[in-house]
Structure formats: structure tokens, C-alpha cells
Write a protein that holds these residues in place. Structure first.
Motif, mmCIF file in Angstrom:
data_model
loop_
_atom_site.group_PDB
_atom_site.id
_atom_site.type_symbol
_atom_site.label_atom_id
_atom_site.label_comp_id
_atom_site.label_asym_id
_atom_site.label_seq_id
_atom_site.Cartn_x
_atom_site.Cartn_y
_atom_site.Cartn_z
ATOM 1 N N ASP A 1 12.247 -10.316 1.362
ATOM 2 C CA ASP A 1 12.745 -9.291 0.434
ATOM 3 C C ASP A 1 11.655 -8.760 -0.492
ATOM 4 N N ASP A 2 10.666 -9.580 -0.803
ATOM 5 C CA ASP A 2 9.623 -9.171 -1.743
ATOM 6 C C ASP A 2 8.373 -8.601 -1.041
ATOM 7 N N THR A 3 8.524 -8.143 0.179
ATOM 8 C CA THR A 3 7.379 -7.645 0.947
ATOM 9 C C THR A 3 6.642 -6.521 0.218
ATOM 10 N N LYS A 4 7.370 -5.535 -0.257
ATOM 11 C CA LYS A 4 6.721 -4.406 -0.934
ATOM 12 C C LYS A 4 6.002 -4.853 -2.204
ATOM 13 N N GLU A 5 6.604 -5.764 -2.931
ATOM 14 C CA GLU A 5 5.981 -6.260 -4.150
ATOM 15 C C GLU A 5 4.696 -7.026 -3.817
ATOM 16 N N SER A 6 4.740 -7.818 -2.752
ATOM 17 C CA SER A 6 3.541 -8.563 -2.334
ATOM 18 C C SER A 6 2.413 -7.617 -1.926
ATOM 19 N N ILE A 7 2.771 -6.557 -1.215
ATOM 20 C CA ILE A 7 1.776 -5.558 -0.823
ATOM 21 C C ILE A 7 1.174 -4.912 -2.064
ATOM 22 N N GLN A 8 2.039 -4.517 -2.999
ATOM 23 C CA GLN A 8 1.549 -3.861 -4.214
ATOM 24 C C GLN A 8 0.652 -4.789 -5.022
ATOM 25 N N ASP A 9 0.991 -6.064 -5.091
ATOM 26 C CA ASP A 9 0.151 -7.031 -5.816
ATOM 27 C C ASP A 9 -1.252 -7.105 -5.211
ATOM 28 N N VAL A 10 -1.335 -7.143 -3.885
ATOM 29 C CA VAL A 10 -2.643 -7.210 -3.217
ATOM 30 C C VAL A 10 -3.407 -5.912 -3.418
ATOM 31 N N LEU A 11 -2.712 -4.777 -3.344
ATOM 32 C CA LEU A 11 -3.377 -3.486 -3.571
ATOM 33 C C LEU A 11 -3.928 -3.412 -4.993
ATOM 34 N N ASP A 12 -3.150 -3.859 -5.952
ATOM 35 C CA ASP A 12 -3.617 -3.870 -7.347
ATOM 36 C C ASP A 12 -4.860 -4.752 -7.495
ATOM 37 N N GLU A 13 -4.833 -5.903 -6.856
ATOM 38 C CA GLU A 13 -5.980 -6.817 -6.916
ATOM 39 C C GLU A 13 -7.224 -6.180 -6.291
ATOM 40 N N ILE A 14 -7.054 -5.545 -5.141
ATOM 41 C CA ILE A 14 -8.180 -4.879 -4.481
ATOM 42 C C ILE A 14 -8.755 -3.796 -5.369
ATOM 43 N N LEU A 15 -7.882 -2.965 -5.926
ATOM 44 C CA LEU A 15 -8.336 -1.854 -6.765
ATOM 45 C C LEU A 15 -8.982 -2.361 -8.054
ATOM 46 N N ASN A 16 -8.454 -3.414 -8.646
ATOM 47 C CA ASN A 16 -9.031 -3.975 -9.878
ATOM 48 C C ASN A 16 -10.414 -4.573 -9.617
ATOM 49 N N ASN A 17 -10.618 -5.134 -8.450
ATOM 50 C CA ASN A 17 -11.907 -5.734 -8.111
ATOM 51 C C ASN A 17 -12.985 -4.677 -7.836
ATOM 52 N N LYS A 18 -12.592 -3.448 -7.620
ATOM 53 C CA LYS A 18 -13.565 -2.380 -7.375
ATOM 54 C C LYS A 18 -14.243 -1.927 -8.650
ATOM 55 N N PHE A 19 -13.658 -2.231 -9.779
ATOM 56 C CA PHE A 19 -14.213 -1.763 -11.057
ATOM 57 C C PHE A 19 -14.798 -2.876 -11.864
#
Length: 122
Positions: free
Chosen positions: A104-122
Motif C-alpha cells: 500500500d505504501d509503494t508510492k510513498e516509498s518511491i517518493q522517499d527514495v526520489l527525495d533522498e536522491i535529489l537531496n544528495n545532488k545538492f
């Protein structure tokens, strides 16, 4: 005539190699930059999740019936499966359960990883 036959064989080999390598490159394009890939099949289509909310990134859905070699290369064992890639590296894999349903939390898990990836770029 022998020279022509040798040339024809070389041409056929070159064409075959170009076909193989172009398929390989095409198959790997789905991993470029940040990509969310859903691996599915026609018989579980109703269990897929919508990836529209992630369309700022590369979003793909592959079907077993059409891209079996990609499923083999990515070692897909459960359908559906969602994988997040960053520049070719797998960052997250979410597999369906025994009922062929994603968590059920698939979209939230995806968003968490995307946020982590984007935060690590800066």
C-alpha cells in the motif's frame, strides 16, 4: 563470385551485430538519470500503480509479453515490480506479494527514495 559471397557474409554479420547492440542500448536507456520502471504483465494489469505523479522523471512500464529479455536481465521474479534507478544503479525495488499486489505504501516509498536522491545532488 567468392569475393561477393565474402562481402555478403560480412554485411550480414555487421547488420546482425548492429541489431544486437542497438537492442542492448535501447534496453539500457530506461535506466538513465532518475527512472521509475514498472514491470508487469497483461494478467496483472489491474494491480499496477499509476506512475503519473512521478512524470517529472523518466517513467516506464514494461510488459512481460513484449520485453521478456529485460525481465530476465533485471531478475524480475514477481509481478508487478517497481524499480527506481539513478544513472543505471538500482536504488529501490518493490515487489508484489503472493496476491500479486504491491504494498500500500509503494508510492510513498518511491517518493522517499526520489527525495533522498535529489537531496544528495545538492
Amino acid at each position: 563470385m567468392r569475393g561477393f559471397m565474402k562481402l555478403a557474409r560480412v554485411d550480414n554479420i555487421l547488420i546482425a551485430l548492429m541489431f544486437v547492440f542497438s537492442g542492448h542500448l535501447e534496453a539500457q536507456e530506461y535506466k538513465e538519470n532518475i527512472s521509475i520502471v514498472q514491470f508487469s504483465a497483461e494478467f496483472v494489469k489491474d494491480q499496477e500503480i499509476s506512475l503519473k505523479s512521478f512524470d517529472r522523471h523518466n517513467v516506464y512500464t514494461f510488459y512481460l509479453e513484449k520485453k521478456q529479455s529485460v525481465f530476465t536481465n533485471e531478475k524480475i521474479k514477481f509481478l508487478p515490480t517497481v524499480i527506481v534507478y539513478e544513472n543505471g544503479k538500482e536504488k529501490l525495488r518493490i515487489e508484489s506479494n503472493i496476491r500479486l499486489k504491491l504494498p500500500d505504501d509503494t508510492k510513498e516509498s518511491i517518493q522517499d527514495v526520489l527525495d533522498e536522491i535529489l537531496n544528495n545532488k545538492f
